[in-house]
Design an enzyme around this catalytic site. Structure first.
Site, PDB file in Angstrom:
ATOM      1  N   GLU A   1     -14.679  37.123 -19.653  1.00 53.63           N
ATOM      2  CA  GLU A   1     -13.757  38.079 -20.268  1.00 53.63           C
ATOM      3  C   GLU A   1     -12.606  38.383 -19.325  1.00 53.63           C
ATOM      4  O   GLU A   1     -12.774  38.360 -18.107  1.00 53.63           O
ATOM      5  CB  GLU A   1     -14.475  39.408 -20.553  1.00 53.63           C
TER       6      GLU A   1
ATOM      7  N   HIS B   1     -19.323  47.070 -25.683  1.00 53.47           N
ATOM      8  CA  HIS B   1     -18.833  48.273 -24.998  1.00 53.47           C
ATOM      9  C   HIS B   1     -19.652  49.492 -25.428  1.00 53.47           C
ATOM     10  O   HIS B   1     -19.564  49.946 -26.560  1.00 53.47           O
ATOM     11  CB  HIS B   1     -17.349  48.552 -25.226  1.00 53.47           C
TER      12      HIS B   1
ATOM     13  N   HIS C   1     -16.568  39.625 -16.116  1.00 60.82           N
ATOM     14  CA  HIS C   1     -15.209  40.097 -16.397  1.00 60.82           C
ATOM     15  C   HIS C   1     -14.482  40.284 -15.067  1.00 60.82           C
ATOM     16  O   HIS C   1     -14.406  41.398 -14.536  1.00 60.82           O
ATOM     17  CB  HIS C   1     -15.256  41.410 -17.181  1.00 60.82           C
TER      18      HIS C   1
END
Length: 237
Positions: A70, A190, A43
């Protein structure tokens, strides 16, 4: 079996804290796959405080499983994605200064924007997933964008589960059922961990993939990264 994609941002954070190349991000990515991880997630953020844009390019020959990138689809990010053409791009509505991802897309308000981004990814044969909260209307809105998958934002589930409230998964189950009805693939991520991943997997129908970074790397400090990867794989069967 639900696939495990390991987010290696925390490895980059550790490396960057001292400069140099220890730990070696590319070697860790290679080892994780050898240990059984079915994907690598990164990410990159605009300030490159952990994963650097060059890292994303350097990982191309290293990732032989699934490569998931991401991020917020700003121009710089999308230029990177279209150059690399990873297996999957996961679109996340991060602010530039966000410490970590903290909300899913409003797929209704951002419908036209997401349609444009997703269409460009599809023209380049990149699978798309969009980060959403477990809200039925947001799942329905995701379908209208043309995305292949959604990624359920699981922080609230993890928080409730840690408090002993197993009913906190209810909205996620409902969102997953709706996604299945709409033929949307389901990813999740998450704050998923060894403590809660089995319960989550067992209750979410047709969960295709989880992306786990912070917890997995933290658990590995005590248990060893090869052991932890295999512990996740056992719980995801």
């Amino acid at each position: 079996m639900t696939k495990l994609s390991v987010n290696i941002n925390k490895i980059a954070t550790l490396r960057n804290s001292r400069g140099g190349n220890v730990p070696d991000l590319l070697k860790v990515a290679k080892d994780l796959q050898n240990f059984g991880a079915q994907g690598i997630t990164i990410h990159p953020r605009p300030d490159e405080r952990h994963i650097r844009y060059q890292d994303a390019l350097d990982l191309i020959p290293i990732v032989h499983t699934e490569y998931n990138i991401e991020g917020n689809p700003v121009k710089k990010f999308m230029d990177l994605v279209l150059e690399i053409k990873p297996t999957q791009v996961t679109l996340v509505p991060d602010a530039d200064d966000a410490l970590t991802s903290n909300a899913g897309w409003n797929t209704i308000k951002n419908k036209d924007f997401l349609i444009d981004i997703i269409s460009e990814c599809k023209r380049n044969d990149i699978r798309t997933s969009i980060f959403v909260d477990p809200v039925i209307s947001m799942v329905e809105g995701a379908k209208e964008t043309g995305t292949d998958r959604i990624e359920l934002y699981t922080e609230e589930f993890a928080s409730q589960y840690a408090l002993g409230n197993e009913k906190g998964i209810k909205s996620y189950v409902e969102a997953a059922i709706k996604a299945n009805e709409l033929n949307l693939g389901i990813n999740a991520g998450h704050d998923l961990s060894l403590d809660n991943i089995k319960f989550f997997k067992e209750n979410i129908p047709n969960l295709l993939e989880v992306s786990i970074g912070h917890a997995l790397i933290s658990e590995s400090i005590y248990l060893g990264i090869e052991n932890v990867v295999n512990m996740y794989l056992q719980k995801l069967k």
